[in-house]
Design an enzyme around this catalytic site. Structure first.
Site, PDB file in Angstrom:
ATOM      1  CE1 TYR A  37      -4.070   2.027   0.581  1.00 41.89           C
ATOM      2  CE2 TYR A  37      -2.469   3.437   1.703  1.00 41.89           C
ATOM      3  CZ  TYR A  37      -3.716   3.259   1.123  1.00 41.89           C
ATOM      4  OH  TYR A  37      -4.589   4.306   1.067  1.00 41.89           O
ATOM      5  CG  ASP A  38       3.271   2.312   3.474  1.00 45.35           C
ATOM      6  OD1 ASP A  38       2.178   2.896   3.604  1.00 45.35           O
ATOM      7  OD2 ASP A  38       3.914   1.834   4.431  1.00 45.35           O
ATOM      8  CB  SER A  83      -2.507  10.669   9.541  1.00 46.23           C
ATOM      9  OG  SER A  83      -2.404  11.453   8.390  1.00 46.23           O
ATOM     10  CG  LEU A  84       2.072  10.657  12.910  1.00 45.74           C
ATOM     11  CD1 LEU A  84       2.548   9.494  13.764  1.00 45.74           C
ATOM     12  CD2 LEU A  84       2.661  11.964  13.406  1.00 45.74           C
ATOM     13  CD  GLU A 115       4.962   9.923  21.786  1.00 45.16           C
ATOM     14  OE1 GLU A 115       4.190   9.566  20.866  1.00 45.16           O
ATOM     15  OE2 GLU A 115       4.765  10.905  22.495  1.00 45.16           O
ATOM     16  CE  LYS A 117       2.751   5.408  12.544  1.00 47.98           C
ATOM     17  NZ  LYS A 117       1.946   4.220  12.303  1.00 47.98           N
ATOM     18  CG  ASP A 119       0.446  -1.634  13.099  1.00 47.08           C
ATOM     19  OD1 ASP A 119      -0.304  -0.753  12.637  1.00 47.08           O
ATOM     20  OD2 ASP A 119       0.844  -2.613  12.450  1.00 47.08           O
ATOM     21  NE  ARG A 138      -6.364   8.727  11.810  1.00 47.55           N
ATOM     22  CZ  ARG A 138      -5.096   8.415  11.898  1.00 47.55           C
ATOM     23  NH1 ARG A 138      -4.291   9.171  12.602  1.00 47.55           N
ATOM     24  NH2 ARG A 138      -4.625   7.365  11.288  1.00 47.55           N
ATOM     25  CE1 TYR A 226      -1.383   9.498  19.285  1.00 43.28           C
ATOM     26  CE2 TYR A 226      -1.046   7.198  19.867  1.00 43.28           C
ATOM     27  CZ  TYR A 226      -1.616   8.152  19.051  1.00 43.28           C
ATOM     28  OH  TYR A 226      -2.416   7.772  18.020  1.00 43.28           O
ATOM     29  CE  LYS A 291       3.739  12.256  18.620  1.00 38.65           C
ATOM     30  NZ  LYS A 291       2.725  11.786  19.573  1.00 38.65           N
ATOM     31  CE  LYS A 315       4.943   2.423   8.751  1.00 37.78           C
ATOM     32  NZ  LYS A 315       3.769   2.751   7.963  1.00 37.78           N
ATOM     33  CB  CYS A 409       8.198 -40.701   3.707  1.00 37.22           C
ATOM     34  SG  CYS A 409       9.619 -39.724   4.237  1.00 37.22           S
ATOM     35  CB  CYS A 412      12.352 -43.261   4.214  1.00 32.99           C
ATOM     36  SG  CYS A 412      10.781 -43.201   5.091  1.00 32.99           S
ATOM     37  CB  CYS A 427       7.381 -40.059   7.505  1.00 31.39           C
ATOM     38  SG  CYS A 427       8.485 -41.457   7.291  1.00 31.39           S
ATOM     39  CB  CYS A 433      12.392 -41.902   7.890  1.00 31.25           C
ATOM     40  SG  CYS A 433      12.292 -40.369   6.957  1.00 31.25           S
TER      41      CYS A 433
HETATM   42  C1  9MJ Z   1       1.253   5.984  17.567  1.00 37.74           C
HETATM   43  N1  9MJ Z   1       0.531   5.453  16.595  1.00 37.74           N
HETATM   44  O1  9MJ Z   1       1.790   5.275  18.412  1.00 37.74           O
HETATM   45  C2  9MJ Z   1       1.064   9.482  17.206  1.00 37.74           C
HETATM   46  N2  9MJ Z   1       1.378   7.416  17.610  1.00 37.74           N
HETATM   47  O2  9MJ Z   1       0.892  11.898  17.080  1.00 37.74           O
HETATM   48  C3  9MJ Z   1       2.167   8.121  18.459  1.00 37.74           C
HETATM   49  N3  9MJ Z   1       0.699   8.262  16.841  1.00 37.74           N
HETATM   50  C4  9MJ Z   1       0.549  10.701  16.632  1.00 37.74           C
HETATM   51  N4  9MJ Z   1       1.971   9.425  18.208  1.00 37.74           N
HETATM   52  C5  9MJ Z   1       0.241  12.827  16.327  1.00 37.74           C
HETATM   53  N5  9MJ Z   1       3.004   7.615  19.390  1.00 37.74           N
HETATM   54  C6  9MJ Z   1      -0.511  12.173  15.395  1.00 37.74           C
HETATM   55  C7  9MJ Z   1      -0.320  10.817  15.591  1.00 37.74           C
END
Ligand code: 9MJ
Length: 668
Positions: A37-38, A83-84, A115, A117, A119, A138, A226, A291, A315, A409, A412, A427, A433
């Site tokens: 996707y990226d 979003s980031l 921090e 990130k 998922d 969101r 966060y 940040k 990432k 198998c 053997c 087997c 074997c």
């Molecule tokens: C995640 N996903 O852990 C932000 N995020 O800050 C952290 N996302 C974020 N910060 C501003 N640690 C927009 C998203």
């Protein structure tokens, strides 16, 4: 590329990204790995930059997240949720840092709040007069779905804030499902023939989108916070680090491992540190976030359409990639189990070229409907063997072939047995074997068993193929002449191997039991048996009933042990091994008055003087039970360098934490 070609490509990319995005966000059913996707997203971004006139307002690059689902009420966030921007390389980070310094007209190094990130799923919490009144996804960043009832089931989330909070407060964080909870959930779903989730993030999203919040409550969701959105009253913090400290005081579970650092150099050190911890964390992360720490500077920097200018996500290399399944072979293991192995078009996953991946067993192949010729998603995480996750059905060629279990198998030629209701086919050749013999010898020589240094897989294969070794006792009959005549074996290596074999003759009863390769008898059962009986002869003579009276040994394991010792061939090999000099010191029985008797200990991090195995052995010799997780029952956590999530858990549960020095003092 000319404009007409670019336009056609842009249209394809838009359609594809929209389709992927719909399946991912709305149906919780990702069609491709994030890495794919990226790649498409970045290709579209780059074409739109080159041909700005082709950049339309409906482009996926304009979006933040996806449109909300209709079933939940829609709510507007007080302040948009952004979003980031992603960065995948150090060069991109250097450019980010330069942009920031230029805009701020700063010649000094910037302080970045770093921090992990997570998922998971971004959630906005709204508190009024200290009470949680709403939680929303969101969505598109402006409008999200009202998931208040479901979010309220998350136990770590404060429904009421502690002291000194603003009257109106939005708090942002990530709802996630711990890795273990995800595995447990899928196991249950599989057993009940229900849909399994592709990854913990989808499981978290699916669990939060339940219309029945009782179902959500039964899923072990958690949330780390966060950031804050809108708040009433005067500014309460001057830096992002202070924001996190306030969140903690108000009662939130705050993102762990948050740390301010100086400049991009500091960020890179942080990135490497968190990447090295990635596999041992209890939750999935896909990168780290930097940040700008100073809130005044954040305000000066502002936003671009999708994201704040003051933050970036760095990432980690993707753990999932796409490739083509070219062939399937079946490998035979120590117990005869047949494992289907995928032969793949080579693909780079997180820096390593992957050509083979496991397909686990026939049940998994059928469940995932994987065929030869399919385009498949493969996943490689940490040290674990790469696996085939799924097939992309929309890319299946007409020539794709079903995968069949062989009748004989492949090594053997013996008959293959697949007990009904069991996923595993075996087997029936036993030690006839060669594959099973090789696997048994590799296991015998392995580090946690007899620990024969230098006896690697390739050498074992050569020894069996040349007929020098048929059973494990033959290893100790080898001589210098035989070994030096082997291919790629210099006299020095042959000499070293003989010395390693000699050294391995002194072992422990628990290692020896494990090395024998009795089915269901792992390291820990080996230790339990050695502790309980103290002598091999007593174990060999024990009945199923007697064995079952031993703590931690059930009927299946007991039956495996008795049938192993009922086999004359096994007794002969054991006798021969002992005649060839394998011996062990008398087992010291655990006593009630050992220093750590009755205590349960969990270990985290790395230690300067002991390996993990040595630590476990030492702790057990002191009478402690070593546990792989931290709970209320844990007596203390032994923490070394770079401790993992067990340390956080210990702090959360107020469990004492001790260090290596403490253990060394006990050992004096
Ligand atoms: C995640 N996903 O852990 C932000 N995020 O800050 C952290 N996302 C974020 N910060 C501003 N640690 C927009 C998203």
């Amino acid at each position: 590329m000319n404009k007409a070609k670019a336009k056609a490509r842009i249209n394809i990319l838009k359609d594809q990204l929209n389709e992927y995005s719909y399946n991912y966000y709305v149906l919780d059913n990702p069609l491709v790995p994030d890495s794919e996707y990226d790649r498409l997203f970045r290709e579209l971004q780059s074409l739109e930059r080159e041909f700005p006139e082709l950049h339309t307002p409906d482009s996926p690059t304009e979006r933040i997240g996806a449109a909300p689902l209709a079933a939940f009420a829609q709510v507007q966030h007080h302040k948009p949720m952004l979003s980031l921007t992603n960065a995948f390389s150090e060069e991109e980070l250097i450019a980010f840092d330069k942009r920031i310094k230029d805009r701020l007209k700063s010649t000094q190094e910037i302080i970045y709040a770093c921090e992990p990130k997570l998922d998971g799923l971004a959630i906005n919490l709204l508190y009024e007069k200290g009470l949680l009144i709403r939680a929303a996804t969101r969505g598109d960043g402006i409008t999200g779905e009202d998931v208040t009832l479901n979010v309220k089931t998350i136990k770590s989330l404060p429904l009421k804030l502690r002291d000194n909070y603003p009257a109106i407060l939005e708090v942002r964080g990530e709802v996630y499902m711990p890795k273990q909870s995800f595995l447990d959930l899928n196991k249950l779903a599989h057993a009940n023939n229900e849909k399994v989730f592709a990854n913990p993030r989808n499981a978290a999203a699916g669990s939060l989108r339940q219309l029945d919040s009782k179902i959500t409550a039964s899923r072990n969701l958690a949330m780390y916070c966060y950031d804050v959105g809108e708040y009433s009253g005067a500014r309460f913090a001057n830096s992002h680090s202070e924001v996190l400290a306030c969140l903690k005081e108000w009662g939130f579970s705050v993102i762990p491992y948050a740390k301010p650092v100086k400049g991009i150099a500091g960020c890179m050190v942080y990135y490497k540190d968190i990447l090295s911890k990635r596999d041992e964390l209890a939750y999935e992360i896909d990168g780290v976030v930097y940040k700008v720490d100073n809130i005044e500077e954040q305000r000066d920097l502002g936003f671009i359409s999708r994201a704040p200018r003051w933050a970036i996500a760095h990432k980690f290399p993707a753990q999932e990639e796409i490739t083509v399944l070219e062939e399937v072979d079946f490998q035979v293991g120590r117990t005869g189990a047949l494992t289907p192995v995928a032969r793949l078009q080579p693909v780079n996953v997180a820096g390593v070229t992957v050509c083979n991946a496991t397909l686990h067993n026939m049940d998994e192949i059928e469940r995932k409907d994987i065929r030869i010729g399919d385009t498949v998603i493969i996943r490689r995480a940490g040290d674990v063997i790469p696996e085939v996750v799924s097939a992309l059905l929309n890319k299946r060629p007409a020539t794709a072939k079903r995968i069949h279990l062989p009748k004989k198998c492949p090594i053997c030629g013996s008959h293959i047995e697949r007990i009904e209701e069991e996923a595993i086919a075996r087997c029936t050749g036993g030690l006839f074997c060669a594959a099973q013999r090789k696997a048994a010898i590799k296991h015998f020589a392995s580090r946690k068993a007899m620990d024969i240094e230098g006896l690697g897989d390739k050498l074992v294969e050569q020894l069996v193929d040349t007929g020098l070794v048929n059973h494990v006792d033959d290893l100790y009959k080898l001589n210098l002449n035989q070994l030096s005549n082997l291919e790629r074996m210099a006299e020095k290596s042959a000499q070293n191997l003989l010395e390693a074999l000699e050294k391995s003759k002194i072992t422990t009863l628990s290692r020896f039991l494990f090395a024998l390769g009795i089915r269901e008898v792992g390291e820990s059962t080996g230790r339990v048996l050695a502790q309980h009986y103290g002598e091999l002869e007593l174990i060999a003579k024990a009945s199923i009933e007697e064995l079952q009276s031993v703590h931690d040994i059930g009927p299946v394991v007991a039956a495996r042990i008795t049938s192993f010792f009922a086999e004359p061939h096994n007794l002969m090999v054991i006798k021969s091994l002992r005649q060839l000099g394998i011996h062990w010191p008398k087992v010291k029985k655990e006593s009630k008055d050992l220093l750590l008797s009755g205590q349960t200990v969990a270990i985290t991090g790395s230690f300067t003087e002991f390996s993990r195995e040595e630590l476990i052995e030492k702790l057990q010799a002191l009478g402690a039970k070593v546990s792989s997780s931290v709970s209320q029952k844990t007596s203390f956590v032994l923490a070394g360098e770079s401790p993992g999530s067990k340390l956080d858990k210990a702090r959360e549960l107020n469990i004492p934490v001790k260090d290596e020095k403490y253990l060394k003092n006990l050992l004096i």
